[in-house]
Design a protein around this motif. Structure first.
Motif, PDB file in Angstrom:
ATOM      1  N   GLN A 213     -32.258 -50.462  66.232  1.00 22.97           N
ATOM      2  CA  GLN A 213     -31.275 -51.373  65.637  1.00 22.97           C
ATOM      3  C   GLN A 213     -29.932 -51.284  66.358  1.00 22.97           C
ATOM      4  O   GLN A 213     -29.273 -52.290  66.619  1.00 22.97           O
ATOM      5  N   THR A 214     -29.541 -50.053  66.677  1.00 18.62           N
ATOM      6  CA  THR A 214     -28.248 -49.847  67.338  1.00 18.62           C
ATOM      7  C   THR A 214     -28.236 -50.468  68.733  1.00 18.62           C
ATOM      8  O   THR A 214     -27.268 -51.135  69.118  1.00 18.62           O
ATOM      9  N   PHE A 215     -29.316 -50.268  69.486  1.00 15.36           N
ATOM     10  CA  PHE A 215     -29.381 -50.813  70.843  1.00 15.36           C
ATOM     11  C   PHE A 215     -29.425 -52.347  70.798  1.00 15.36           C
ATOM     12  O   PHE A 215     -28.814 -53.010  71.639  1.00 15.36           O
ATOM     13  N   ALA A 216     -30.157 -52.898  69.830  1.00 14.93           N
ATOM     14  CA  ALA A 216     -30.208 -54.359  69.698  1.00 14.93           C
ATOM     15  C   ALA A 216     -28.817 -54.902  69.380  1.00 14.93           C
ATOM     16  O   ALA A 216     -28.406 -55.943  69.900  1.00 14.93           O
ATOM     17  N   PHE A 217     -28.080 -54.169  68.529  1.00 16.01           N
ATOM     18  CA  PHE A 217     -26.706 -54.572  68.203  1.00 16.01           C
ATOM     19  C   PHE A 217     -25.806 -54.488  69.445  1.00 16.01           C
ATOM     20  O   PHE A 217     -25.039 -55.411  69.734  1.00 16.01           O
ATOM     21  N   ALA A 218     -25.939 -53.388  70.182  1.00 16.24           N
ATOM     22  CA  ALA A 218     -25.133 -53.209  71.404  1.00 16.24           C
ATOM     23  C   ALA A 218     -25.410 -54.344  72.391  1.00 16.24           C
ATOM     24  O   ALA A 218     -24.502 -54.834  73.063  1.00 16.24           O
ATOM     25  N   LYS A 219     -26.668 -54.766  72.435  1.00 13.73           N
ATOM     26  CA  LYS A 219     -27.056 -55.849  73.346  1.00 13.73           C
ATOM     27  C   LYS A 219     -26.404 -57.182  72.940  1.00 13.73           C
ATOM     28  O   LYS A 219     -26.065 -58.000  73.798  1.00 13.73           O
ATOM     29  N   ARG A 220     -26.210 -57.360  71.633  1.00  9.46           N
ATOM     30  CA  ARG A 220     -25.612 -58.611  71.133  1.00  9.46           C
ATOM     31  C   ARG A 220     -24.138 -58.742  71.487  1.00  9.46           C
ATOM     32  O   ARG A 220     -23.594 -59.837  71.511  1.00  9.46           O
ATOM     33  N   ILE A 221     -23.474 -57.592  71.688  1.00 11.28           N
ATOM     34  CA  ILE A 221     -22.033 -57.621  71.954  1.00 11.28           C
ATOM     35  C   ILE A 221     -21.763 -58.104  73.366  1.00 11.28           C
ATOM     36  O   ILE A 221     -22.247 -57.517  74.330  1.00 11.28           O
ATOM     37  N   LYS A 222     -21.006 -59.174  73.454  1.00 14.32           N
ATOM     38  CA  LYS A 222     -20.749 -59.731  74.783  1.00 14.32           C
ATOM     39  C   LYS A 222     -19.410 -59.247  75.352  1.00 14.32           C
ATOM     40  O   LYS A 222     -19.169 -59.345  76.553  1.00 14.32           O
ATOM     41  N   ASN A 223     -18.534 -58.731  74.469  1.00 14.68           N
ATOM     42  CA  ASN A 223     -17.233 -58.246  74.951  1.00 14.68           C
ATOM     43  C   ASN A 223     -17.435 -57.020  75.837  1.00 14.68           C
ATOM     44  O   ASN A 223     -18.119 -56.078  75.453  1.00 14.68           O
ATOM     45  N   PRO A 224     -16.860 -57.002  77.039  1.00 12.65           N
ATOM     46  CA  PRO A 224     -17.063 -55.854  77.923  1.00 12.65           C
ATOM     47  C   PRO A 224     -16.329 -54.605  77.419  1.00 12.65           C
ATOM     48  O   PRO A 224     -15.311 -54.714  76.728  1.00 12.65           O
ATOM     49  N   GLY A 225     -16.862 -53.454  77.763  1.00 10.38           N
ATOM     50  CA  GLY A 225     -16.172 -52.205  77.470  1.00 10.38           C
ATOM     51  C   GLY A 225     -16.316 -51.678  76.056  1.00 10.38           C
ATOM     52  O   GLY A 225     -15.713 -50.660  75.711  1.00 10.38           O
ATOM     53  N   ILE A 226     -17.110 -52.332  75.234  1.00 11.25           N
ATOM     54  CA  ILE A 226     -17.327 -51.841  73.869  1.00 11.25           C
ATOM     55  C   ILE A 226     -18.516 -50.886  73.873  1.00 11.25           C
ATOM     56  O   ILE A 226     -19.547 -51.177  74.474  1.00 11.25           O
ATOM     57  N   ARG A 227     -18.359 -49.742  73.206  1.00  9.65           N
ATOM     58  CA  ARG A 227     -19.442 -48.754  73.183  1.00  9.65           C
ATOM     59  C   ARG A 227     -19.898 -48.492  71.744  1.00  9.65           C
ATOM     60  O   ARG A 227     -19.067 -48.324  70.862  1.00  9.65           O
ATOM     61  N   VAL A 228     -21.196 -48.465  71.542  1.00  8.81           N
ATOM     62  CA  VAL A 228     -21.741 -48.243  70.202  1.00  8.81           C
ATOM     63  C   VAL A 228     -22.399 -46.868  70.146  1.00  8.81           C
ATOM     64  O   VAL A 228     -23.272 -46.557  70.963  1.00  8.81           O
TER      65      VAL A 228
END
Ligand code: C2E
Ligand code: CA
Ligand code: CA
Ligand code: CA
Length: 276
Positions: free
Chosen positions: A96-111
């Motif tokens: 779930q976390t990786f799928a969420f991280a993949k959805r984020i298009k803003n660069p430089g955001i870390r989950v």
């Protein structure tokens, strides 16, 4: 033991006052929760107070059980750890976390996501994380694993080896609840960690207590000296945020910025609170 309404005896687990019977029911519900979407991740922003921008999110497991209602994470995580179910639970959290991280298009955001010592010690843990990291085609440095000091007590060298494998693949490591565990500072320099997270218990006291504030100030200096980033956890007020910023730490996480929210709402937060 306490007399139950059904006339039998229930044996109570001291820690949560939960009967064996209830725990058994809970575990079987928990096992199903993964398949019917009752077990989800919420995401809490990590915020740069000086730049006024979101820099990341922490993934936090939520279990909204049809039968038991909202069950607090400390309760179901412990149950999962004690029964070995943490492996499947952890895998669901990672996906779930990786799928969420993949959805984020803003660069430089870390989950970041939490890992219990039991998970980390599984022989195939690093293989699984790396396989998933590649499957979701994540950018290097876009996710981080949060480990606690309790992971380090038993087999320090082995844990360091595992963490190195992860960092070599571009996954960051955060040391969670910093200062609450076995606090030998000497081991810090041996660990391939990116950030330390100062536990809420320290943050609670910084405004009112001069000594508490000195301790936080010292932790921040030490971490920065070792080239580590510092995230202050459980920041609830503007005074606390300012105080931490005055100590030289700009990264904060807590209700002052936002409570953990659904993936959908986290994406919306990214658009409303600006990012770097
Ligand atoms: P943690 O990793 O230290 O997570 C921080 C906890 O503090 C979270 O509680 C979060 O909701 C809460 N928190 C954040 N900001 C504030 C604040 O300003 N004030 C207050 N009072 N609390 C704040 P939560 O979500 O109940 O999680 C509790 C613990 O359960 C976590 O502590 C972590 O140890 C464990 N946990 C949660 N999700 C997972 C998971 O997916 N896997 C594993 N292994 N453990 C998890
Ligand atoms: Ca954490
Ligand atoms: Ca923590
Ligand atoms: Ca904690």
């Amino acid at each position: 033991a306490k007399r139950s309404s059904k006339g039998g005896y229930e044996i109570f687990n001291d820690q949560f006052g939960t009967s064996i019977e209830r725990r058994f029911q809970m575990l079987s519900e928990l096992k199903f929760s993964i398949y019917n979407d009752e077990l989800t991740c919420y995401y809490q922003p990590q915020y740069d107070y000086d730049k006024k921008a979101i820099v990341g999110f922490e993934s936090l497991a939520r279990w909204n059980s049809a039968k038991f209602g909202m069950v607090p994470p400390i309760q179901f995580i412990e149950l999962a750890e004690e029964t070995g179910f943490i492996k499947q639970l952890g895998r669901s959290v990672i996906n779930q976390t990786f799928a969420f991280a993949k959805r984020i298009k803003n660069p430089g955001i870390r989950v970041s996501f939490n890992t219990s010592p039991v998970e980390l010690m599984q022989a195939d843990f690093t293989d699984y994380v790396i396989e998933r990291f590649r499957y979701y085609e994540l950018e290097p440095q876009s996710v981080a694993i949060e480990i606690t000091e309790s992971c380090l007590i038993e087999s320090f060298d082995e844990v360091v080896k595992k963490l190195r494998i992860l960092t070599d693949c571009g996954i960051c490591v955060y040391l969670d609840d910093f200062g609450t565990g076995f606090s030998s500072l000497a081991y810090l320099k041996e660990l391939p960690i990116h950030s330390v997270k100062i536990d809420k218990s320290f943050i609670d006291e910084i405004v009112s207590d001069k000594v508490g504030r000195d301790i936080v100030d010292m932790i921040i200096r030490l971490a920065h000296r070792l080239n580590l980033k510092v995230i202050a956890e459980g920041v609830e007020t503007q005074e606390q945020a300012q105080c931490i910023s005055d100590c030289g730490c700009s990264l904060i996480q807590g209700y002052y910025i936002s409570k953990p929210v659904s993936g959908e709402n986290a994406i919306t937060l990214l658009d409303t609170l600006k990012t770097c």
